[in-house]
Design a protein around this motif. Structure first.
Motif, PDB file in Angstrom:
ATOM      1  N   LEU A 119      23.519  42.815  18.591  1.00  0.00           N
ATOM      2  CA  LEU A 119      24.235  43.617  17.605  1.00  0.00           C
ATOM      3  C   LEU A 119      23.367  43.932  16.392  1.00  0.00           C
ATOM      4  N   ASP A 120      23.401  45.191  15.956  1.00  0.00           N
ATOM      5  CA  ASP A 120      22.844  45.593  14.670  1.00  0.00           C
ATOM      6  C   ASP A 120      23.986  45.502  13.670  1.00  0.00           C
ATOM      7  N   LEU A 121      23.927  44.512  12.796  1.00  0.00           N
ATOM      8  CA  LEU A 121      25.086  44.127  11.989  1.00  0.00           C
ATOM      9  C   LEU A 121      24.980  44.605  10.548  1.00  0.00           C
ATOM     10  N   GLU A 126      26.795  40.192  -0.635  1.00  0.00           N
ATOM     11  CA  GLU A 126      27.038  38.809  -1.022  1.00  0.00           C
ATOM     12  C   GLU A 126      27.157  37.968   0.247  1.00  0.00           C
ATOM     13  N   ALA A 127      26.139  37.158   0.514  1.00  0.00           N
ATOM     14  CA  ALA A 127      26.111  36.366   1.736  1.00  0.00           C
ATOM     15  C   ALA A 127      27.084  35.190   1.648  1.00  0.00           C
ATOM     16  N   SER A 128      27.515  34.723   2.800  1.00  0.00           N
ATOM     17  CA  SER A 128      28.352  33.531   2.849  1.00  0.00           C
ATOM     18  C   SER A 128      27.546  32.323   2.395  1.00  0.00           C
ATOM     19  N   MET A 129      28.209  31.397   1.712  1.00  0.00           N
ATOM     20  CA  MET A 129      27.553  30.172   1.264  1.00  0.00           C
ATOM     21  C   MET A 129      27.546  29.104   2.358  1.00  0.00           C
ATOM     22  N   ILE A 130      28.204  29.395   3.459  1.00  0.00           N
ATOM     23  CA  ILE A 130      28.303  28.427   4.548  1.00  0.00           C
ATOM     24  C   ILE A 130      27.203  28.708   5.569  1.00  0.00           C
ATOM     25  N   PRO A 131      26.274  27.783   5.807  1.00  0.00           N
ATOM     26  CA  PRO A 131      25.211  28.013   6.787  1.00  0.00           C
ATOM     27  C   PRO A 131      25.794  28.353   8.159  1.00  0.00           C
ATOM     28  N   GLY A 132      25.228  29.403   8.760  1.00  0.00           N
ATOM     29  CA  GLY A 132      25.681  29.817  10.082  1.00  0.00           C
ATOM     30  C   GLY A 132      26.873  30.738  10.070  1.00  0.00           C
ATOM     31  N   LYS A 133      27.480  30.939   8.904  1.00  0.00           N
ATOM     32  CA  LYS A 133      28.653  31.800   8.789  1.00  0.00           C
ATOM     33  C   LYS A 133      28.218  33.137   8.200  1.00  0.00           C
ATOM     34  N   HIS A 134      28.479  34.216   8.930  1.00  0.00           N
ATOM     35  CA  HIS A 134      28.072  35.529   8.454  1.00  0.00           C
ATOM     36  C   HIS A 134      29.193  36.195   7.674  1.00  0.00           C
ATOM     37  N   ASN A 135      28.811  36.986   6.696  1.00  0.00           N
ATOM     38  CA  ASN A 135      29.772  37.780   5.933  1.00  0.00           C
ATOM     39  C   ASN A 135      29.503  39.242   6.246  1.00  0.00           C
ATOM     40  N   PHE A 136      30.326  39.822   7.112  1.00  0.00           N
ATOM     41  CA  PHE A 136      30.140  41.192   7.542  1.00  0.00           C
ATOM     42  C   PHE A 136      30.922  42.147   6.643  1.00  0.00           C
ATOM     43  N   LEU A 137      30.419  43.366   6.528  1.00  0.00           N
ATOM     44  CA  LEU A 137      31.186  44.415   5.876  1.00  0.00           C
ATOM     45  C   LEU A 137      32.292  44.932   6.788  1.00  0.00           C
ATOM     46  N   ASN A 138      32.071  44.842   8.096  1.00  0.00           N
ATOM     47  CA  ASN A 138      33.031  45.354   9.074  1.00  0.00           C
ATOM     48  C   ASN A 138      33.849  44.198   9.623  1.00  0.00           C
ATOM     49  N   LYS A 139      35.076  44.126   9.176  1.00  0.00           N
ATOM     50  CA  LYS A 139      35.950  43.055   9.647  1.00  0.00           C
ATOM     51  C   LYS A 139      36.997  43.677  10.576  1.00  0.00           C
ATOM     52  N   GLN A 392      32.963  56.127  -1.802  1.00  0.00           N
ATOM     53  CA  GLN A 392      33.666  57.389  -1.605  1.00  0.00           C
ATOM     54  C   GLN A 392      35.156  57.169  -1.876  1.00  0.00           C
ATOM     55  N   TRP A 393      35.803  58.168  -2.414  1.00  0.00           N
ATOM     56  CA  TRP A 393      37.228  58.024  -2.742  1.00  0.00           C
ATOM     57  C   TRP A 393      38.066  57.812  -1.484  1.00  0.00           C
ATOM     58  N   ASP A 394      37.586  58.320  -0.348  1.00  0.00           N
ATOM     59  CA  ASP A 394      38.323  58.190   0.910  1.00  0.00           C
ATOM     60  C   ASP A 394      37.599  57.263   1.884  1.00  0.00           C
ATOM     61  N   ALA A 395      36.948  56.239   1.338  1.00  0.00           N
ATOM     62  CA  ALA A 395      36.190  55.303   2.174  1.00  0.00           C
ATOM     63  C   ALA A 395      37.084  54.657   3.225  1.00  0.00           C
ATOM     64  N   ILE A 396      36.588  54.612   4.474  1.00  0.00           N
ATOM     65  CA  ILE A 396      37.322  53.937   5.551  1.00  0.00           C
ATOM     66  C   ILE A 396      36.456  52.881   6.250  1.00  0.00           C
ATOM     67  N   ALA A 397      35.190  52.794   5.864  1.00  0.00           N
ATOM     68  CA  ALA A 397      34.286  51.797   6.440  1.00  0.00           C
ATOM     69  C   ALA A 397      33.041  51.728   5.566  1.00  0.00           C
ATOM     70  N   TYR A 398      32.294  50.616   5.702  1.00  0.00           N
ATOM     71  CA  TYR A 398      31.062  50.433   4.926  1.00  0.00           C
ATOM     72  C   TYR A 398      29.918  50.005   5.838  1.00  0.00           C
TER      73      TYR A 398
END
Length: 656
Positions: A119-121, A126-139, A392-398
């Motif tokens: 996956l290209d993620l 702001e990264a997760s503070m928990i090692p091994g835990k990823h913080n994605f923009l796409n949930k 964007q005012w109509d943002a639907i994803a990042y």
């Protein structure tokens, strides 16, 4: 509570260990040679990323026995984006038909049949503070799917089964596989301007035809096939920067067998190579591989995804000159890749000890196609959007993935344009011009070819698809068209609220503006980057705005500008180098820059090619000249500002 000396020592040690672990993850987890984030070794109970995980048998995908004559939504395409759109619409209470038109037996398309299992993620600033835990923009649905597979790479059987389970557990979805043709039904739009898609005429696997009407259609095919057939305008490949004959290379993913835990761990010890529990990225020396078909095949560094059956999948073979819309060309590309694969693996066995005991175990059933059509939508995502990290005012994803421009031919090394922190994809980029009743999701949405290098990644495509499903609900409930929805702030807010209720995060995180945005030459940089005249690399530092330019480099800059705007710049910029010895070592003076510009513009006399003439005509702004500190040795930033002016005034194009 009191802690004794011994207990205090143990606590301090634990804190130091935790801090070291966190620091190690933070340092190594943000980069690697391909910009991936390092993942700590994760052993998941379900499916597992451990050395003892077993590959699941593929579940048999069953089609609906009897189609309805009408649905709320038809979703065309069973790639990850199509699956996501169907689930999103179904969970919104809509009756959905999900249609496969590529003779597939399983869901997941590019991931599961093209074997693109790494996956290209889009990582959050702001990264997760928990090692091994990823913080994605796409949930949302992407995160739901990701949490059921092995990690940053996944076993294709696991992925296919998860996709199918998510679909078959939605009672509002009818699934139809192996459709031979999908032809849109169009009719005049209610507004009387343009037309709308009102359904699809299907040719099923047995050759029978059936017309299915719908209130909304979502095109999740890789190449916007339904949209194109309906008459949606689009650009092809790099057409928007003046190179219609080129698109990024396609890839045939290879499978290698014999991967023991020891072999897997050895990959991470190779120089300039990183890994996590399921992914390896590196082996940059593979670029030195001498292809047996030099003009059609080349290798890049390896992206390796682990499977649960002792195999790995390798995404690294670049195949050129394949037209993804021409079945004969696609078949030729497959055959070229299959023929080259044994030579590639033999080279790896001979040059890298890590591969000496591995064997070629096959190639993917489908090609990985990166680029084809880019539809023209109500909004077109630009490089300026990514450079600005623009909301964007109509943002639907990042998105935040680096702008990865793969090679277009064997002489083109490809480029990483830059690495954004976070940018928004607006809903308007899913809404095609001229045709209503239709949304286009995934890599064929309304993105310029350069930002498409980032926005094309599957997690972002899945996020746009989830938004499309909710948009269908919003439009139907309010009895408005998709175009009307895209123009209504109130309706868009309603849609965004619905997405947030479904665990989609729709907000920009706080981060400091990148240093390049504060540079006085930033307006020029935006113009130069947008025309592919310069690249910034993974670290956004390779533009070197304060470094000295040279006569040859400025000619190269203007050749890119001429390609992007051939109607305006019909002259030959390299004529400015006539009689110059070793122009790459000659400083770029202001007058030499004017001479180059004048030649590119097709100006006739020497007087016309002076900086005085260009400023008097208003083609170069006085403010730009005043900002140049050393007219005898222009910087790259100075050069970009001159380019910005001349393109805005002479070609009539601004990049803001």
């Amino acid at each position: 509570m009191r802690i004794g000396i011994k207990g205090l020592g143990m606590l301090v040690a634990a804190v130091l260990l935790a801090g070291a672990t966190w620091f190690s993850w933070l340092v190594w987890g943000q980069g690697g040679s391909s910009g991936k984030m390092l993942n700590e070794v994760r052993n998941k109970a379900a499916g597992g990323a451990s050395d003892t995980a077993k590959q699941q048998p593929l579940k048999v995908v069953e089609s609906v026995q009897k189609l309805k004559g009408e649905y709320d939504v038809i979703v065309a395409g069973t790639d990850p984006e199509g699956v996501t759109a169907a689930i999103s619409a179904a969970r919104s209470g809509l009756k959905v038909l999900l249609v496969d038109g590529r003779n597939r037996d399983i869901l997941g398309g590019l991931m599961t049949i093209g074997w693109l299992n790494t996956l290209d993620l889009n990582y959050a600033p702001e990264a997760s503070m928990i090692p091994g835990k990823h913080n994605f923009l796409n949930k949302g649905i992407f995160q739901e799917w990701y949490d059921q597979v092995e990690g940053t790479s996944f076993d294709t059987h696991t992925a296919a089964n998860v996709f199918y389970d998510m679909v078959r557990h939605e009672p509002n979805i009818d699934l139809l596989m192996k459709v031979k043709e999908m032809n849109p039904i169009t009719e005049p739009s209610a507004s009387g301007s343009g037309k709308r898609v009102a359904g699809i005429e299907l040719v099923k696997a047995d050759g029978s035809k059936q017309t299915v009407r719908a209130k909304a259609v979502i095109d999740a095919t890789q190449d916007a096939d339904v949209a194109a057939a309906a008459g949606v305008p689009f650009t092809w490949g790099r057409e928007d920067i003046g190179d219609k004959q080129s698109q990024m290379a396609v890839t045939l993913v290879m499978k290698l067998s014999g991967v023991t835990p020891e072999v897997w761990q050895s990959f991470g010890k190779h120089k300039d190579t990183g890994m996590d529990a399921m992914s390896v990225w590196g082996f940059p020396e593979m670029k030195e591989y001498a292809s047996t078909n030099k003009e059609r095949v080349r290798m890049r560094g390896l992206n390796i995804g682990r499977q649960n059956d002792g195999t790995i999948l390798i995404n690294a073979m670049q195949i050129f000159g394949v037209d993804p819309l021409n079945p004969q060309s696609v078949q030729e590309g497959m055959e070229i890749g299959r023929k080259e694969a044994p030579h590639i693996v033999q080279y790896m066995k001979e040059h890298f000890s890590e591969f000496k005991d591995l064997e070629l175990a096959g190639t993917a059933p489908e090609l990985y196609v990166r680029e084809s059509r880019h539809i023209q939508g109500e909004y077109r995502l630009t490089m300026a959007d990514l450079l600005d990290n623009r909301d964007q005012w109509d943002a639907i994803a990042y998105g935040s993935y680096q702008v990865d421009i793969q090679s277009t031919n064997y002489q083109d090394p490809g480029a990483v344009m830059m690495h954004p922190k976070q940018y928004a994809v607006p809903f308007r980029s899913l809404v095609p011009k001229q045709v209503d009743g239709l949304l286009v999701v995934g890599r064929a949405a309304s993105f310029d070819t350069l930002p498409h290098g980032s926005a094309r990644v599957i997690p972002l495509g899945m996020a746009t698809a989830q938004a499309a499903g909710v948009a269908a609900q919003t439009a139907i409930e309010n009895n408005i068209s998709f175009r009307q929805l895209s123009q209504s702030a109130d309706a868009v807010k309603t849609m965004q609220d619905k997405l947030r209720q479904r665990k989609v995060e729709l907000s920009m995180q706080k981060f400091d503006p990148p240093a390049y945005t504060k540079h006085k030459a930033y307006p020029g940089l935006k113009a130069a980057v947008s025309m592919f005249a310069t690249t910034g690399g993974y670290d956004n530092m390779q533009w070197k705005l304060d470094d000295k330019s040279n006569a040859q480099r400025f000619v190269n800059n203007m050749l890119a500008v001429r390609k992007a705007h051939p109607d305006a710049f019909k002259g030959e910029p390299s004529a400015a180098l006539k009689g110059m010895t070793d122009p790459a070592k000659q400083p770029l003076t202001l007058e030499q820059a004017a001479l180059t510009l004048g030649n590119a513009m097709g100006l006739k006399t020497l007087e016309e090619k002076t900086i005085r003439h260009l400023t008097e005509r208003g083609w170069i702004r006085q403010e730009t000249i005043k900002a140049i500190e050393q007219p005898a040795a222009l910087t790259n930033g100075d050069a970009f500002m001159l380019i910005r002016d001349i393109v805005a005034t002479f070609a009539g194009k601004t990049y803001e």
